[in-house]
Design a protein around this motif. Structure first.
Motif, PDB file in Angstrom:
ATOM      1  N   GLY A 170      47.142  29.416  47.019  1.00 14.39           N
ATOM      2  CA  GLY A 170      46.728  29.665  48.037  1.00 14.39           C
ATOM      3  C   GLY A 170      45.180  29.691  47.593  1.00 14.39           C
ATOM      4  O   GLY A 170      44.170  28.620  47.649  1.00 14.39           O
ATOM      5  N   VAL A 171      44.885  30.554  49.060  1.00 13.83           N
ATOM      6  CA  VAL A 171      42.953  30.579  48.453  1.00 13.83           C
ATOM      7  C   VAL A 171      42.425  31.092  47.553  1.00 13.83           C
ATOM      8  O   VAL A 171      42.720  32.603  46.456  1.00 13.83           O
ATOM      9  CB  VAL A 171      43.013  32.005  49.468  1.00 13.83           C
ATOM     10  CG1 VAL A 171      41.371  32.174  49.089  1.00 13.83           C
ATOM     11  CG2 VAL A 171      43.438  31.237  51.018  1.00 13.83           C
ATOM     12  N   LEU A 197      33.856  37.645  51.313  1.00 15.99           N
ATOM     13  CA  LEU A 197      35.617  37.375  51.869  1.00 15.99           C
ATOM     14  C   LEU A 197      36.240  37.891  50.862  1.00 15.99           C
ATOM     15  O   LEU A 197      36.645  36.718  49.814  1.00 15.99           O
ATOM     16  CB  LEU A 197      36.150  35.852  52.378  1.00 15.99           C
ATOM     17  CG  LEU A 197      37.293  36.069  52.852  1.00 15.99           C
ATOM     18  CD1 LEU A 197      37.965  36.726  54.307  1.00 15.99           C
ATOM     19  CD2 LEU A 197      37.993  34.640  53.559  1.00 15.99           C
ATOM     20  N   PHE A 198      36.986  38.739  50.695  1.00 17.47           N
ATOM     21  CA  PHE A 198      38.081  38.882  49.291  1.00 17.47           C
ATOM     22  C   PHE A 198      39.423  38.317  49.877  1.00 17.47           C
ATOM     23  O   PHE A 198      40.134  38.244  51.111  1.00 17.47           O
ATOM     24  CB  PHE A 198      38.191  40.577  49.088  1.00 17.47           C
ATOM     25  CG  PHE A 198      37.165  40.642  48.107  1.00 17.47           C
ATOM     26  CD1 PHE A 198      36.942  40.820  47.067  1.00 17.47           C
ATOM     27  CD2 PHE A 198      36.230  41.029  49.550  1.00 17.47           C
ATOM     28  CE1 PHE A 198      35.900  41.174  46.248  1.00 17.47           C
ATOM     29  CE2 PHE A 198      34.726  41.274  48.806  1.00 17.47           C
ATOM     30  CZ  PHE A 198      34.404  41.542  47.329  1.00 17.47           C
ATOM     31  N   ALA A 199      40.715  38.250  48.994  1.00 19.68           N
ATOM     32  CA  ALA A 199      41.984  37.520  49.466  1.00 19.68           C
ATOM     33  C   ALA A 199      42.441  38.047  48.198  1.00 19.68           C
ATOM     34  O   ALA A 199      42.361  38.281  47.332  1.00 19.68           O
ATOM     35  CB  ALA A 199      42.161  36.203  49.073  1.00 19.68           C
ATOM     36  N   SER A 200      43.994  38.759  48.728  1.00 20.81           N
ATOM     37  CA  SER A 200      44.344  39.258  47.767  1.00 20.81           C
ATOM     38  C   SER A 200      46.400  39.238  47.957  1.00 20.81           C
ATOM     39  O   SER A 200      46.500  38.731  49.216  1.00 20.81           O
ATOM     40  CB  SER A 200      44.119  40.801  47.018  1.00 20.81           C
ATOM     41  OG  SER A 200      45.359  41.592  46.722  1.00 20.81           O
ATOM     42  N   GLY A 201      47.263  39.453  47.665  1.00 25.71           N
ATOM     43  CA  GLY A 201      48.109  38.953  47.408  1.00 25.71           C
ATOM     44  C   GLY A 201      48.799  37.770  47.826  1.00 25.71           C
ATOM     45  O   GLY A 201      48.347  36.533  47.572  1.00 25.71           O
ATOM     46  N   GLU A 202      49.277  37.593  48.401  1.00 29.55           N
ATOM     47  CA  GLU A 202      50.912  36.634  48.183  1.00 29.55           C
ATOM     48  C   GLU A 202      49.788  35.193  48.677  1.00 29.55           C
ATOM     49  O   GLU A 202      49.824  33.532  48.500  1.00 29.55           O
ATOM     50  CB  GLU A 202      52.230  35.736  49.050  1.00 29.55           C
ATOM     51  CG  GLU A 202      52.936  34.374  49.007  1.00 29.55           C
ATOM     52  CD  GLU A 202      54.427  34.695  49.333  1.00 29.55           C
ATOM     53  OE1 GLU A 202      55.199  36.073  49.554  1.00 29.55           O
ATOM     54  OE2 GLU A 202      55.019  33.868  49.140  1.00 29.55           O
ATOM     55  N   CYS A 203      48.541  35.570  49.949  1.00 23.16           N
ATOM     56  CA  CYS A 203      47.586  34.157  50.392  1.00 23.16           C
ATOM     57  C   CYS A 203      46.772  33.738  49.166  1.00 23.16           C
ATOM     58  O   CYS A 203      46.330  32.832  48.765  1.00 23.16           O
ATOM     59  CB  CYS A 203      46.720  34.640  51.585  1.00 23.16           C
ATOM     60  SG  CYS A 203      46.435  35.743  51.396  1.00 23.16           S
ATOM     61  N   ALA A 204      47.030  34.274  47.880  1.00 21.05           N
ATOM     62  CA  ALA A 204      45.642  34.298  46.585  1.00 21.05           C
ATOM     63  C   ALA A 204      46.219  33.153  45.665  1.00 21.05           C
ATOM     64  O   ALA A 204      47.349  33.590  45.563  1.00 21.05           O
ATOM     65  CB  ALA A 204      44.477  35.541  46.612  1.00 21.05           C
ATOM     66  N   SER A 205      44.858  32.523  45.333  1.00 26.60           N
ATOM     67  CA  SER A 205      45.521  32.277  43.838  1.00 26.60           C
ATOM     68  C   SER A 205      44.638  32.422  42.851  1.00 26.60           C
ATOM     69  O   SER A 205      43.700  32.216  42.978  1.00 26.60           O
ATOM     70  CB  SER A 205      45.397  30.548  44.256  1.00 26.60           C
ATOM     71  OG  SER A 205      46.014  29.764  42.997  1.00 26.60           O
ATOM     72  N   THR A 206      44.928  33.492  42.169  1.00 26.59           N
ATOM     73  CA  THR A 206      44.247  34.033  41.500  1.00 26.59           C
ATOM     74  C   THR A 206      44.571  33.662  40.339  1.00 26.59           C
ATOM     75  O   THR A 206      43.486  34.003  39.468  1.00 26.59           O
ATOM     76  CB  THR A 206      44.788  36.208  40.873  1.00 26.59           C
ATOM     77  OG1 THR A 206      46.161  35.471  40.484  1.00 26.59           O
ATOM     78  CG2 THR A 206      45.178  36.430  42.938  1.00 26.59           C
TER      79      THR A 206
END
Ligand code: FAD
Length: 532
Positions: A357-358, A371-380
């Motif tokens: 993801g992002v 812009l932050f990203a969290s959850g399934e759309c993110a690639s942590t």
């Protein structure tokens, strides 16, 4: 509209973050956008539960860390795994303090379930509707915050960057900034701009790219597609997790009902049409092997036996316990004439979770400023090449908390951008037929399922690429000519996501984790992320 904190998505990631920033900054405005109803999210459908080291007598952080790393097949970021496992326990306790209820033993200890790839019992659950309980808890908590505005039926079209101010923005532009979003407000039927100081992308997964998926209709990968269009970094998109056991119902495609892994954790056994318990031929962990191994084993048995499903046998399990732990699954099966105490359940794999993801850092920052990203759309970096079961709800809570902490550092130094132009819809007209969209969508789902599913090879990927090119060209031409609608934008987003999956799959010249390419044997040593 102007808002201090903008949150795109009302699943576990968006709501956790919104609650935290709203409570920390009572004088600031928090706006949550969701494209349909607030509770229509992947979160609501989560069944099995949330993994957490709650019983230190039998379990340990190091065991959960090790299980996650093994599942991720060499591509997890160890530091991120340690963060999520260790901080996750506090996040679960917080959720409980907000009112979430997890099943307990009569003595008061949590009933901890076990799922594939976990070496210990560590899955907290609320019967077999854990996600629904979490979504309920968070939505109720949100209602108590007067500075949160939740807008349903508000479809985010694009994130606003310097590109919309007339500047050339490319992948190598330094400091791309997010100033807010353009939305199609389905309540007013107008395209509006929402200017924000800080935005969190929590737009969930993309299972709808495939013909058969456990994800609801909202899971069309909009967040990833938007960030890619804005020239942000996306990674590891080839790693799509197929859940081995979605309920097989002849003729039903789209949103398949999930039979949680916890059923196998409690003793359910997979059998082929001959009645053989086949998992022992594929892995020593048998029915509790990691999901990719179980999904491929089922795929192989279906091909060998020429069937569209295998069976999950629960007939030997304690009926009372089954009813208590899985009332929803029991009722669903009964509604289609399957009594799990007497009949085996037909199951087949379905697209379930996007591991990539992002790309974010350890505080949830994306490559786009503010812009932050969290959850399934993110690639942590937590899941690597394969997500360990029940780690995603945990990851969403940990990274929404971390994004909140990071946002607190930044918020006072960010100002609204007052120069954002209105959306330009010049030259577009109302569509006179929908078939151009619906047929392309069918083609997309078919080609992704048949060429870019559980088992891939180079020729299939090349074919997928060529067909995607055509769909892309036709859909972009449509997008230039007709007024935007959720259907058109979702198709466009899904084509982008499909392209990212195929491109990443082509770049990975090995089989690893969820990406299985018969042209490349598993090698063991290539350990880099695919970044687009
Ligand atoms: C059937 C099923 C069972 C699962 N079981 C488990 C489990 O047991 N344990 C576990 O850890 N994980 C499980 N998962 C995975 C987990 O549920 C998800 O990864 C997680 O809930 C994702 O949360 P999220 O907040 O990132 O996204 P979601 O909960 O999917 O929320 C996405 C939000 O984004 C909004 N959105 C999307 N696009 C737009 C747009 N263009 N404009 C406006 N809003 C938009 C949607 O409206 C929605 O509100 C399961 C998933 C499924 C489908």
């Amino acid at each position: 509209m102007q808002t201090d904190f903008l949150v795109i998505g009302s699943g576990i990631a968006g709501l956790t973050y919104a609650l935290k920033v709203a409570e920390a900054c009572p004088g600031k405005k928090v706006t949550i956008l969701t494209k349909t109803q607030s509770d229509e999210t992947n979160t609501k459908y989560a069944q099995g539960g949330i993994a957490g080291v709650m019983d230190l007598d039998h379990d340990s952080f190091s065991k959960h860390i090790e299980d996650t790393l093994i599942s991720g097949d060499g591509l997890c970021n160890r530091r991120i795994v340690e963060i999520v496992v260790k901080e996750g326990v506090q996040r679960i306790e917080e959720l409980i303090s907000w009112g979430a209820e997890f099943d307990k033993e009569p003595e008061g200890d949590f009933k901890l379930g076990k799922e594939g790839g976990h070496s210990e019992n560590r899955i907290l659950h609320h019967k077999d509707i854990t996600g629904k309980e979490m979504e309920r808890t968070l939505l109720e908590a949100i209602k108590k915050c007067s500075n949160i505005q939740l807008i349903n039926h508000c479809f985010v079209l694009d994130i606003i960057t310097q590109h919309h101010l007339g500047y050339l923005v490319t992948k190598s532009t330094p400091d791309i900034e997010c100033y807010g979003v353009y939305v199609l407000n389905l309540n007013s039927k107008k395209i509006e701009k929402i200017v924000a100081k800080i935005s969190l992308l929590a737009a969930g997964g993309n299972g709808q790219v495939y013909r058969s998926t456990t994800n609801p209709a909202i899971a069309t990968g909009d967040g990833v597609a938007m960030v890619y269009r804005a020239k942000g970094r996306i990674e590891n998109m080839e790693f799509i997790q197929f859940h081995p056991t979605a309920l097989y119902e002849a003729g039903i495609r789209g949103h398949s009902f999930l039979i949680t892994e916890a059923v196998r954790g409690d003793g359910g056994i997979l059998r082929n049409p001959k009645g053989e318990a086949f998992m022992e031929r594929y892995d020593v962990r048998k029915d509790l092997a990691p999901r990719d191994i179980v999904a491929r084993a089922i795929d192989s048995e279906m091909k060998i036996n020429g069937t569209e499903f295998v069976y999950l046998d629960c007939r030997h399990m304690d009926h009372e316990k089954f009813l208590e732990h899985f009332p929803n699954i029991y009722a669903k099966c009964l509604s289609i004439g399957i009594d799990v105490s007497k009949d085996m359940i037909p199951v087949s794999p379905a697209a379930h979770y996007s591991c990539g993801g992002v790309k974010t850092d350890e505080w949830g920052h994306t490559s786009i400023k503010n812009l932050f990203a969290s959850g399934e759309c993110a690639s942590t970096g937590l899941h690597g090449a394969n997500r360990l079961a029940s780690n995603s709800l945990l990851e969403a809570m940990v990274f929404s908390h971390r994004s909140y902490l990071a946002a607190m550092q930044d918020i006072e130094s960010i100002f609204f951008n007052d120069h954002i132009p209105d959306w330009n819809a010049a030259g577009t007209t109302a569509p006179n037929e929908m078939i151009l969209i619906t047929q392309s969508l069918k083609e997309l789902k078919l080609l992704m399922s048949d060429y870019v599913g559980i088992v891939r090879n180079n020729e299939r990927l090349q074919r997928a690429n060529r067909r995607l090119d055509l769909l892309h060209e036709e859909t972009e031409s449509l997008y230039q000519r007709i007024e935007v609608s959720p259907q058109l934008c979702e198709l466009r987003n899904m084509i982008t996501v499909a392209y990212l999956i195929v491109k990443s799959a082509e770049l990975r010249k090995e089989s690893r984790g969820l990406h299985f390419n018969t042209d490349y044997p598993y090698q063991g040593e290539i350990l880099q992320n695919t970044i687009l």
